[in-house]
Scaffold this active site. Sequence first.
Site, mmCIF file in Angstrom:
data_model
loop_
_atom_site.group_PDB
_atom_site.id
_atom_site.type_symbol
_atom_site.label_atom_id
_atom_site.label_comp_id
_atom_site.label_asym_id
_atom_site.label_seq_id
_atom_site.Cartn_x
_atom_site.Cartn_y
_atom_site.Cartn_z
ATOM 1 N N THR A 1 -13.010 1.145 -3.369
ATOM 2 C CA THR A 1 -12.369 1.630 -2.157
ATOM 3 C C THR A 1 -13.337 2.449 -1.312
ATOM 4 O OG1 THR A 1 -10.366 2.740 -1.357
ATOM 5 C CG2 THR A 1 -11.471 3.728 -3.258
ATOM 6 N N LYS B 1 -9.545 2.188 -9.449
ATOM 7 C CA LYS B 1 -10.006 2.328 -8.062
ATOM 8 C C LYS B 1 -11.040 3.446 -7.973
ATOM 9 C CE LYS B 1 -7.460 2.060 -3.686
ATOM 10 N NZ LYS B 1 -6.191 2.427 -3.054
ATOM 11 N N PHE C 1 -12.006 -0.800 4.667
ATOM 12 C CA PHE C 1 -11.003 -0.032 5.418
ATOM 13 C C PHE C 1 -11.037 -0.375 6.904
ATOM 14 C CE2 PHE C 1 -9.740 3.934 2.785
ATOM 15 C CZ PHE C 1 -9.527 3.149 1.670
ATOM 16 N N GLU D 1 -6.241 5.076 -8.831
ATOM 17 C CA GLU D 1 -7.497 5.680 -8.384
ATOM 18 C C GLU D 1 -7.901 6.873 -9.245
ATOM 19 O OE1 GLU D 1 -9.608 6.772 -4.126
ATOM 20 O OE2 GLU D 1 -7.742 5.640 -4.272
ATOM 21 N N ASP E 1 0.854 -1.192 0.000
ATOM 22 C CA ASP E 1 0.000 0.000 0.000
ATOM 23 C C ASP E 1 0.890 1.242 0.000
ATOM 24 O OD1 ASP E 1 -2.276 1.538 0.076
ATOM 25 O OD2 ASP E 1 -2.672 1.239 2.205
#
Length: 311
Positions: free
Chosen positions: A149, A125, A171, A89, A16
């Site tokens: 996400t 994303k 998350f 993203e 990440d």
Amino acid sequence: MNQLEQLKQHTIVVADTGDFQAIQQYTPRDATTNPSLILKAVQKEEYKPLLEKAVRDNMDASTGEVIDHLLVAFGKQILRVIPGRVSTEIDAALSFNTAASVAKGRDLIKLYEKNGIDRERVLIKMASTWEGIRAAEILEKEGIHTNMTLLFSLPQAIACAEAGAKLISPFVGRIYDWYKKSTGIDYQGAEDPGVQSVKRIYNYYRKFGYNTEVMGASFRNTGQILELAGCDLLTISPDLLQKLADTNAPLERKLSPDASSSAPIGKIAIDEPTFRFMFNEDAMATEKTAEGIRSFVADTAKLKQIISGMR
């Protein structure tokens, strides 16, 4: 074996970070980025050349288009050091615009393909809003895979799976943050609400036969990671990857498809009114989703300022 090596026996480990030098060190299969991570990376001396090239090669393009080229440049570099996929993203400002999200996803894939990257190695994303989920449904039918996400609740996860999203990123840490602030309790291990949320989603998917992959994200400590050993994927920051690599304690698998089939969960039919009502009823999910979108929009704005100052 250290805990990172043990974890890789049960779960696909994903880095990440936008720091591809750090990615090389931990040999993950996949990597994920977001606006905050890219903003952090371009402020490091070693990555400034990527930013400078994206600006120099696209002087006549809009700032948003320069960012697209920058994201793909990072993705291309990351894919040189991992065997799997990179998540890129789209602008979080598009989170409530299905048509614009679809267009941006197509644009990013075209840029990757122009750079010789097969679309199978890229995940687009997007935020797990109703509009983002509808965009994912369209893109997946075109062979453009998605990573959903800013996901904090079961109705979001169910809607993503029914739309055919390739992967979701619930998350863990941000859920933990909300409950810790709300209750004053420092949750540990299996009692952690973020851990419980991912376990519930994983068990639901496996029980009802969804193919969407579950990738736990946003970890605050290694205890959260250890409780989700066996999850399809886990995306982990370099500092926590290092802590796992520095520890040789035994690691136990906590999630498995076989155990999920008997989980006491009923099937939930999700249409738009049901999604919006269930999501609205979850104060944590609504607050953290909105906060996450605002945060990513703010970091994208900072990146735009940096680019504008270079032109």
